[in-house]
Scaffold this active site. Structure first.
Site, short mmCIF file in Angstrom:
data_model
loop_
_atom_site.label_atom_id
_atom_site.label_comp_id
_atom_site.label_asym_id
_atom_site.label_seq_id
_atom_site.Cartn_x
_atom_site.Cartn_y
_atom_site.Cartn_z
N THR A 198 22.29 -37.44 -70.02
CA THR A 198 20.83 -37.55 -69.95
C THR A 198 20.29 -36.69 -71.06
O THR A 198 20.97 -35.76 -71.51
CB THR A 198 20.34 -36.97 -68.60
N GLY A 228 18.35 -42.53 -60.59
CA GLY A 228 18.65 -41.11 -60.50
C GLY A 228 17.40 -40.25 -60.48
O GLY A 228 16.31 -40.71 -60.12
N THR A 249 19.47 -32.18 -66.50
CA THR A 249 20.55 -33.14 -66.73
C THR A 249 21.65 -32.81 -65.72
O THR A 249 21.70 -31.70 -65.21
CB THR A 249 21.14 -33.04 -68.15
N GLY A 250 22.51 -33.77 -65.46
CA GLY A 250 23.57 -33.53 -64.48
C GLY A 250 23.37 -34.44 -63.28
O GLY A 250 22.66 -35.45 -63.36
N GLY A 252 22.01 -36.28 -60.65
CA GLY A 252 20.64 -36.53 -60.22
C GLY A 252 20.46 -36.48 -58.72
O GLY A 252 19.43 -36.03 -58.22
N1 GLY Z 1 20.50 -36.81 -64.25
C1 GLY Z 1 20.70 -38.14 -64.57
C2 GLY Z 1 21.13 -38.98 -63.46
O1 GLY Z 1 21.78 -38.49 -62.55
O2 GLY Z 1 20.83 -40.15 -63.46
#
Ligand code: GLY
Length: 361
Positions: A198, A228, A249-250, A252
């Site tokens: 992301t 997400g 990020t990571g 979601g």
């Molecule tokens: N953080 C991006 C997702 O999990 O979609």
């Protein structure tokens, strides 16, 4: 004349003298949580590390006086349009059916507006679609097929977002998914890449105007239709330019339950420094994590990163695990810095993440 923090507390205390004990406790809590708005300071761009080229472009645009949201969207467009970045836009890793579905959202601090798009197909720049929804509709989020129709009406061009590399990765993932099916495994040892890749980017200029944006192809090989945290205002990103902006990020799924973007800004509103606010949000994420995603030592089986920027230009980032980095651009140039963390890298659980076969608990 605006009420200063000192006036506010004095007035609250005076009023509290006539109240019941419960009312007084409530008034005292208010007095400690309502803070004066932040003041403008240094201009700065903060992003996930994959936004290093993007923060440089956004910084250049800020220098020539462009709007903060236009600047950071131009920044994230670099990764969205890069076929070699398999975490966003063109070339993003697809869902379980081999179809690239993208999420994005943005907030424009000066006008207190937001836009978001979930699960859109065939449009490489969902960040710009989110902004178009913000600019040209009375809504905040569009999703799926109709979001694509809207984008086409707005003049976006449809294209196949699955690059050959992403398709090969998906084919390998599918072939290895079930040893009992009728698909022969590839005779190679190419690692199957899973990402929660992301890009989140936040900006403040010297006038204190702020914006935030997050864009992603989401979790690789996700269940079709999965959305997400990135398009969820208050989770994947949040901006209240009286205080600051934050994004993530990571994983979601973990961030959505903690409303990570919003919570981080609220922690800053309570007086925490950006890095401290990000760490505090990650503590909440851990506290909200279900048992199947924790190992026997109480450590999450995933990583999550928070990026924060205060109105006065202070900034920070924190990850669940040691080793996180983030990108910054300001009058010292564009660079990568080290993020704070909750847990040592050595504590990261090894072995397969039990997502696919775990029983729900
Ligand atoms: N953080 C991006 C997702 O999990 O979609």
């Amino acid at each position: 004349m605006p009420l200063t923090r000192r006036d506010f507390i004095a007035r609250t205390a005076a009023a509290a003298a006539t109240l019941s004990l419960t009312e007084r406790l409530h008034a005292m809590r208010l007095a400690t949580t309502v803070l004066p708005v932040g003041t403008a300071g240094a201009a700065r761009i903060v992003s996930s590390t994959n936004g290093l080229r993007g923060v440089a472009r956004a910084w250049e645009m800020l220098q020539r006086g462009d709007d903060t949201l236009d600047a950071i969207i131009a920044g994230v467009n670099i990764q969205e349009l890069d076929p070699d970045d398999d975490s966003v836009g063109l070339g993003g890793l697809p869902n379980a059916d081999g179809i690239v579905q993208l999420d994005a959202s943005c907030m424009h601090g000066p006008t207190r507006r937001a836009g978001a798009v979930g699960c859109i197909e065939d449009i490489a720049t969902p960040s710009l679609v989110a902004k178009a929804i913000m600019d040209y509709t009375d809504h905040i989020m569009l999703a799926g097929h109709d979001a694509k129709t809207f984008a086409l009406e707005m003049g976006f061009t449809a294209q196949n977002l699955l690059t050959d590399r992403s398709r090969q990765n998906w084919l390998r993932w599918r072939a290895r998914l079930n040893p009992g099916d009728f698909r022969l495994d590839y005779d190679d040892d190419v690692a199957i890449r899973f990402t929660h890749g992301t890009i989140n980017m936040n900006a403040v200029n010297t006038a204190g105007d702020m914006s935030s944006v997050t864009t992603t192809s989401g979790m690789a090989y996700k269940v079709p239709g999965r959305v997400g945290d990135s398009p969820i205002i208050g989770a994947g990103q949040y901006c209240d330019q009286t205080v600051g902006a934050a994004g993530s990020t990571g994983r979601g799924e973990a961030n959505i339950k903690a409303c990570g973007g919003f919570l981080t800004v609220e922690f800053m509103r309570q007086g925490m420094a950006p890095e401290q606010a990000a760490l505090k949000t990650l503590e909440r994420v851990v506290a909200m994590t279900e048992a199947r995603q924790m190992n026997d030592k109480g450590r999450p089986r995933f990583d999550l990163n928070i990026y924060t920027l205060a109105k006065d230009g202070r900034y920070g980032s924190a990850s669940l695990y040691e080793g996180g980095t983030f990108a910054v651009a300001d009058d010292k140039g564009a660079r990568v810095e080290t993020a704070a963390f909750l847990f040592k890298r050595a504590e990261f659980p090894t072995g397969p993440v039990p997502v696919q076969r775990a029983r729900a608990r």
